[in-house]
Design a protein around this motif. Structure first.
Motif, PDB file in Angstrom:
ATOM      1  N   MET A   1      12.893  -0.708   3.224  1.00  0.00           N
ATOM      2  CA  MET A   1      11.605  -0.693   2.108  1.00  0.00           C
ATOM      3  C   MET A   1      10.026  -1.198   2.534  1.00  0.00           C
ATOM      4  SD  MET A   1      12.563   2.054   0.597  1.00  0.00           S
ATOM      5  CE  MET A   1      14.465   2.575   0.772  1.00  0.00           C
ATOM      6  N   VAL A   2      10.481  -2.422   3.543  1.00  0.00           N
ATOM      7  CA  VAL A   2       9.373  -3.003   4.148  1.00  0.00           C
ATOM      8  C   VAL A   2       8.721  -2.759   4.161  1.00  0.00           C
ATOM      9  CG1 VAL A   2       8.765  -5.089   5.427  1.00  0.00           C
ATOM     10  CG2 VAL A   2      11.071  -5.314   4.206  1.00  0.00           C
ATOM     11  N   GLN A   3       8.214  -1.621   5.089  1.00  0.00           N
ATOM     12  CA  GLN A   3       7.488  -0.191   5.645  1.00  0.00           C
ATOM     13  C   GLN A   3       6.185  -0.252   4.424  1.00  0.00           C
ATOM     14  OE1 GLN A   3       6.120  -0.497   9.161  1.00  0.00           O
ATOM     15  NE2 GLN A   3       4.787   1.104   8.209  1.00  0.00           N
ATOM     16  N   LEU A   4       6.865   0.452   3.575  1.00  0.00           N
ATOM     17  CA  LEU A   4       6.796   1.455   2.187  1.00  0.00           C
ATOM     18  C   LEU A   4       5.156  -0.236   1.747  1.00  0.00           C
ATOM     19  CD1 LEU A   4       6.337   4.005   0.357  1.00  0.00           C
ATOM     20  CD2 LEU A   4       7.889   3.075  -0.865  1.00  0.00           C
ATOM     21  N   GLU A   5       6.321  -1.221   1.559  1.00  0.00           N
ATOM     22  CA  GLU A   5       5.382  -2.010   0.886  1.00  0.00           C
ATOM     23  C   GLU A   5       4.130  -2.438   1.557  1.00  0.00           C
ATOM     24  OE1 GLU A   5       9.370  -3.884   0.479  1.00  0.00           O
ATOM     25  OE2 GLU A   5       9.880  -3.560  -1.741  1.00  0.00           O
ATOM     26  N   GLY A   6       4.715  -2.979   3.106  1.00  0.00           N
ATOM     27  CA  GLY A   6       3.636  -3.481   3.894  1.00  0.00           C
ATOM     28  C   GLY A   6       2.436  -2.024   3.892  1.00  0.00           C
ATOM     29  N   ASN A   7       2.200  -0.893   3.763  1.00  0.00           N
ATOM     30  CA  ASN A   7       2.007   0.295   3.790  1.00  0.00           C
ATOM     31  C   ASN A   7       1.216   0.007   1.999  1.00  0.00           C
ATOM     32  OD1 ASN A   7       1.922   2.497   6.390  1.00  0.00           O
ATOM     33  ND2 ASN A   7       3.941   2.532   5.489  1.00  0.00           N
ATOM     34  N   MET A   8       1.677   0.013   1.232  1.00  0.00           N
ATOM     35  CA  MET A   8       0.861  -0.740  -0.006  1.00  0.00           C
ATOM     36  C   MET A   8      -0.087  -1.135  -0.434  1.00  0.00           C
ATOM     37  SD  MET A   8       3.502   0.837  -2.887  1.00  0.00           S
ATOM     38  CE  MET A   8       5.168  -0.101  -2.633  1.00  0.00           C
ATOM     39  N   ALA A   9       0.019  -2.531   0.197  1.00  0.00           N
ATOM     40  CA  ALA A   9      -0.111  -3.515   1.031  1.00  0.00           C
ATOM     41  C   ALA A   9      -1.376  -3.721   1.550  1.00  0.00           C
ATOM     42  CB  ALA A   9       0.863  -5.298   1.398  1.00  0.00           C
ATOM     43  N   GLU A  10      -1.883  -2.554   2.207  1.00  0.00           N
ATOM     44  CA  GLU A  10      -2.259  -2.281   3.015  1.00  0.00           C
ATOM     45  C   GLU A  10      -4.044  -2.142   2.755  1.00  0.00           C
ATOM     46  OE1 GLU A  10      -2.747  -3.519   6.727  1.00  0.00           O
ATOM     47  OE2 GLU A  10      -1.088  -4.879   6.641  1.00  0.00           O
ATOM     48  N   VAL A  11      -3.080  -0.795   2.120  1.00  0.00           N
ATOM     49  CA  VAL A  11      -3.628  -0.188   1.432  1.00  0.00           C
ATOM     50  C   VAL A  11      -5.060  -0.961   0.523  1.00  0.00           C
ATOM     51  CG1 VAL A  11      -4.168   1.854  -0.655  1.00  0.00           C
ATOM     52  CG2 VAL A  11      -3.009   2.519   1.660  1.00  0.00           C
ATOM     53  N   GLN A  12      -3.717  -1.130  -0.468  1.00  0.00           N
ATOM     54  CA  GLN A  12      -5.164  -2.406  -1.636  1.00  0.00           C
ATOM     55  C   GLN A  12      -5.835  -3.368  -0.440  1.00  0.00           C
ATOM     56  OE1 GLN A  12      -2.226  -4.160  -4.575  1.00  0.00           O
ATOM     57  NE2 GLN A  12      -1.004  -1.768  -4.963  1.00  0.00           N
ATOM     58  N   ALA A  13      -5.725  -3.938   0.182  1.00  0.00           N
ATOM     59  CA  ALA A  13      -6.590  -4.734   1.176  1.00  0.00           C
ATOM     60  C   ALA A  13      -7.343  -4.125   1.101  1.00  0.00           C
ATOM     61  CB  ALA A  13      -5.479  -5.363   2.364  1.00  0.00           C
ATOM     62  N   GLY A  14      -7.223  -3.053   1.952  1.00  0.00           N
ATOM     63  CA  GLY A  14      -8.500  -2.543   2.620  1.00  0.00           C
ATOM     64  C   GLY A  14      -9.725  -2.017   1.212  1.00  0.00           C
ATOM     65  N   GLN A  15      -9.072  -1.913   0.411  1.00  0.00           N
ATOM     66  CA  GLN A  15      -9.689  -1.558  -1.124  1.00  0.00           C
ATOM     67  C   GLN A  15     -10.369  -2.897  -1.402  1.00  0.00           C
ATOM     68  OE1 GLN A  15      -6.556  -0.060  -3.581  1.00  0.00           O
ATOM     69  NE2 GLN A  15      -6.836   1.921  -3.320  1.00  0.00           N
ATOM     70  N   LEU A  16      -9.907  -4.150  -1.278  1.00  0.00           N
ATOM     71  CA  LEU A  16     -10.471  -5.217  -1.774  1.00  0.00           C
ATOM     72  C   LEU A  16     -11.220  -5.792  -0.260  1.00  0.00           C
ATOM     73  CD1 LEU A  16     -10.038  -7.724  -3.582  1.00  0.00           C
ATOM     74  CD2 LEU A  16      -8.581  -8.501  -1.944  1.00  0.00           C
ATOM     75  N   ALA A  17     -11.809  -5.367   0.559  1.00  0.00           N
ATOM     76  CA  ALA A  17     -12.414  -5.315   1.385  1.00  0.00           C
ATOM     77  C   ALA A  17     -13.967  -4.456   1.382  1.00  0.00           C
ATOM     78  CB  ALA A  17     -11.839  -4.394   3.227  1.00  0.00           C
ATOM     79  N   LEU A  18     -13.744  -3.291   0.834  1.00  0.00           N
ATOM     80  CA  LEU A  18     -14.371  -2.566   0.361  1.00  0.00           C
ATOM     81  C   LEU A  18     -15.178  -3.212  -0.647  1.00  0.00           C
ATOM     82  CD1 LEU A  18     -12.912   1.399   0.693  1.00  0.00           C
ATOM     83  CD2 LEU A  18     -14.832   0.043   1.822  1.00  0.00           C
TER      84      LEU A  18
END
Length: 68
Positions: free
Chosen positions: A1-18
């Motif tokens: 499940m690491v891939q799923l959690e990593g994807n969730m983190a990347e989405v949130q990181a992108g939102q934070l960057a925006l």
């Protein structure tokens, strides 16, 4: 499940960057991360649903710390 959690983190990181960046290159990259990783999350969710699997909905401690 690491891939799923990593994807969730990347989405949130992108939102934070925006939210925090005014640099157009950073914003474009953040939008691409959000688009790509959201697609991956949707695809993984569909696959899991077809196999009656429940996916994690929380980030790992490491991912939460990185976002903070």
């Amino acid at each position: 499940m690491v891939q799923l959690e990593g994807n969730m983190a990347e989405v949130q990181a992108g939102q934070l960057a925006l939210k925090n960046s005014h640099n157009q290159n950073v914003r474009q990259f953040a939008e691409k991360m959000i688009t790509d990783h959201s697609y991956a999350l949707k695809t993984l969710d569909q696959i899991a649903g077809a196999h009656h699997m429940q996916l994690p909905t929380m980030l790992t401690e490491q991912d939460r710390a990185m976002l903070e």
